[in-house]
Design a protein around this motif. Structure first.
Motif, short mmCIF file in Angstrom:
data_model
loop_
_atom_site.label_atom_id
_atom_site.label_comp_id
_atom_site.label_asym_id
_atom_site.label_seq_id
_atom_site.Cartn_x
_atom_site.Cartn_y
_atom_site.Cartn_z
N TYR A 1 3.64 3.17 14.84
CA TYR A 1 3.24 4.49 14.36
C TYR A 1 3.65 5.59 15.31
CZ TYR A 1 -0.62 3.57 17.56
OH TYR A 1 -1.36 3.26 18.68
N THR A 2 3.81 6.77 14.73
CA THR A 2 3.88 8.05 15.44
C THR A 2 2.86 8.94 14.74
OG1 THR A 2 5.52 9.06 13.98
CG2 THR A 2 6.37 7.76 15.84
N ASP A 3 2.76 10.19 15.15
CA ASP A 3 1.86 11.10 14.45
C ASP A 3 2.28 11.31 13.00
OD1 ASP A 3 0.21 11.48 16.62
OD2 ASP A 3 1.22 13.30 17.29
N GLU A 4 3.59 11.25 12.74
CA GLU A 4 4.12 11.56 11.42
C GLU A 4 4.21 10.36 10.48
OE1 GLU A 4 5.51 14.20 14.56
OE2 GLU A 4 5.98 12.10 14.28
N LEU A 5 4.25 9.14 11.00
CA LEU A 5 4.53 7.97 10.17
C LEU A 5 3.85 6.73 10.72
CD1 LEU A 5 6.34 7.06 7.73
CD2 LEU A 5 8.07 6.48 9.44
N MET A 6 3.41 5.85 9.83
CA MET A 6 2.74 4.61 10.23
C MET A 6 3.16 3.48 9.31
SD MET A 6 -1.37 3.81 10.32
CE MET A 6 -1.67 4.40 11.98
N GLN A 7 3.36 2.28 9.88
CA GLN A 7 3.64 1.08 9.11
C GLN A 7 2.47 0.11 9.31
OE1 GLN A 7 6.73 -1.80 10.35
NE2 GLN A 7 7.68 -1.28 8.40
N VAL A 8 1.95 -0.41 8.18
CA VAL A 8 0.79 -1.29 8.19
C VAL A 8 1.07 -2.49 7.30
CG1 VAL A 8 -1.70 -1.44 7.74
CG2 VAL A 8 -0.70 0.73 8.46
N GLU A 9 0.68 -3.66 7.77
CA GLU A 9 0.85 -4.90 7.01
C GLU A 9 -0.52 -5.30 6.45
OE1 GLU A 9 3.10 -9.11 7.97
OE2 GLU A 9 2.51 -7.80 9.62
N PHE A 10 -0.57 -5.60 5.15
CA PHE A 10 -1.80 -6.03 4.49
C PHE A 10 -1.58 -7.42 3.88
CE2 PHE A 10 -2.58 -1.50 4.46
CZ PHE A 10 -3.95 -1.38 4.54
N ASP A 11 -2.49 -8.35 4.17
CA ASP A 11 -2.48 -9.68 3.55
C ASP A 11 -3.61 -9.75 2.53
OD1 ASP A 11 -0.35 -10.76 4.87
OD2 ASP A 11 -1.52 -12.07 6.17
N PHE A 12 -3.35 -10.37 1.38
CA PHE A 12 -4.33 -10.54 0.31
C PHE A 12 -4.39 -12.00 -0.11
CE2 PHE A 12 -3.05 -6.17 0.03
CZ PHE A 12 -4.14 -5.47 -0.45
N GLU A 13 -5.58 -12.52 -0.27
CA GLU A 13 -5.75 -13.82 -0.91
C GLU A 13 -5.57 -13.64 -2.40
OE1 GLU A 13 -9.59 -15.36 0.16
OE2 GLU A 13 -9.12 -15.37 2.30
N ALA A 14 -5.22 -14.70 -3.11
CA ALA A 14 -5.09 -14.63 -4.57
C ALA A 14 -6.39 -14.11 -5.17
CB ALA A 14 -4.76 -16.01 -5.13
N GLY A 15 -6.30 -13.14 -6.04
CA GLY A 15 -7.46 -12.55 -6.69
C GLY A 15 -8.13 -11.43 -5.91
N ALA A 16 -7.71 -11.21 -4.66
CA ALA A 16 -8.33 -10.16 -3.84
C ALA A 16 -7.98 -8.77 -4.41
CB ALA A 16 -7.86 -10.26 -2.39
N ILE A 17 -8.89 -7.85 -4.17
CA ILE A 17 -8.78 -6.48 -4.69
C ILE A 17 -8.61 -5.51 -3.53
CG2 ILE A 17 -10.03 -4.64 -5.92
CD1 ILE A 17 -9.35 -6.95 -7.75
N GLY A 18 -7.71 -4.58 -3.70
CA GLY A 18 -7.66 -3.37 -2.88
C GLY A 18 -8.30 -2.30 -3.73
N ALA A 19 -9.56 -1.98 -3.46
CA ALA A 19 -10.38 -1.13 -4.33
C ALA A 19 -9.73 0.23 -4.57
CB ALA A 19 -11.76 -0.93 -3.70
N MET A 20 -10.01 0.79 -5.74
CA MET A 20 -9.51 2.12 -6.10
C MET A 20 -10.00 3.14 -5.06
SD MET A 20 -7.67 1.68 -8.80
CE MET A 20 -7.46 3.31 -9.50
N HIS A 21 -9.07 3.95 -4.57
CA HIS A 21 -9.39 4.97 -3.58
C HIS A 21 -8.28 6.01 -3.57
CE1 HIS A 21 -6.59 2.31 -1.50
NE2 HIS A 21 -6.37 3.28 -0.63
N SER A 22 -8.48 7.07 -2.82
CA SER A 22 -7.44 8.06 -2.63
C SER A 22 -7.50 8.54 -1.19
CB SER A 22 -7.61 9.24 -3.59
OG SER A 22 -8.79 9.95 -3.29
N HIS A 23 -6.42 9.12 -0.73
CA HIS A 23 -6.34 9.69 0.61
C HIS A 23 -5.25 10.76 0.60
CE1 HIS A 23 -2.97 6.88 0.87
NE2 HIS A 23 -3.81 5.88 0.67
#
Length: 113
Positions: free
Chosen positions: A29-51
């Motif tokens: 990351y820098t102040d302007e940009l970030m890279q993030v890795e997300f792992d999910f199990e089968a059936g897992a939810i990334g809940a509805m949200h906003s940012h």
């Protein structure tokens, strides 16, 4: 550039375990940009949200049902999607999967966690 991480090697960054079979790690990351890795199990939810950040996501593994502002699509390995600033969005892992997300500007809440 005090709030910067320019390089990352595999497995040098610890995972943060999240709810519902998910985990994440901030890669670089820098102040302007970030890279993030997300792992999910089968059936897992990334809940509805906003940012306020613009988010671009690459499906490195698996298949996801992605919903952005009420529109849904199934995106598989090698596919991508983009989330505009403020858009309500979420995902469901249709199988075990991994997302590589980029955010602009960076997510300070992820660094504080």
């Amino acid at each position: 550039m005090s709030n910067t991480k320019l390089f990352a090697q595999p497995d040098e960054v610890a995972w943060t375990v999240l709810d519902n079979g998910n985990r994440r790690r901030v890669v670089v990351y820098t102040d302007e940009l970030m890279q993030v890795e997300f792992d999910f199990e089968a059936g897992a939810i990334g809940a509805m949200h906003s940012h306020p950040h613009v988010q671009a996501s690459y499906v490195a593994e698996g298949r996801f049902e992605v919903t952005i502002d009420g529109k849904s699509a199934v995106i598989g390995k090698g596919g991508s999607f983009i989330v505009p600033s403020g858009a309500l969005h979420g995902v469901k892992a249709l199988e075990t999967g991994r997302l590589i997300d980029t955010f602009t500007p960076h997510r300070s809440d992820f660094l504080d966690a």
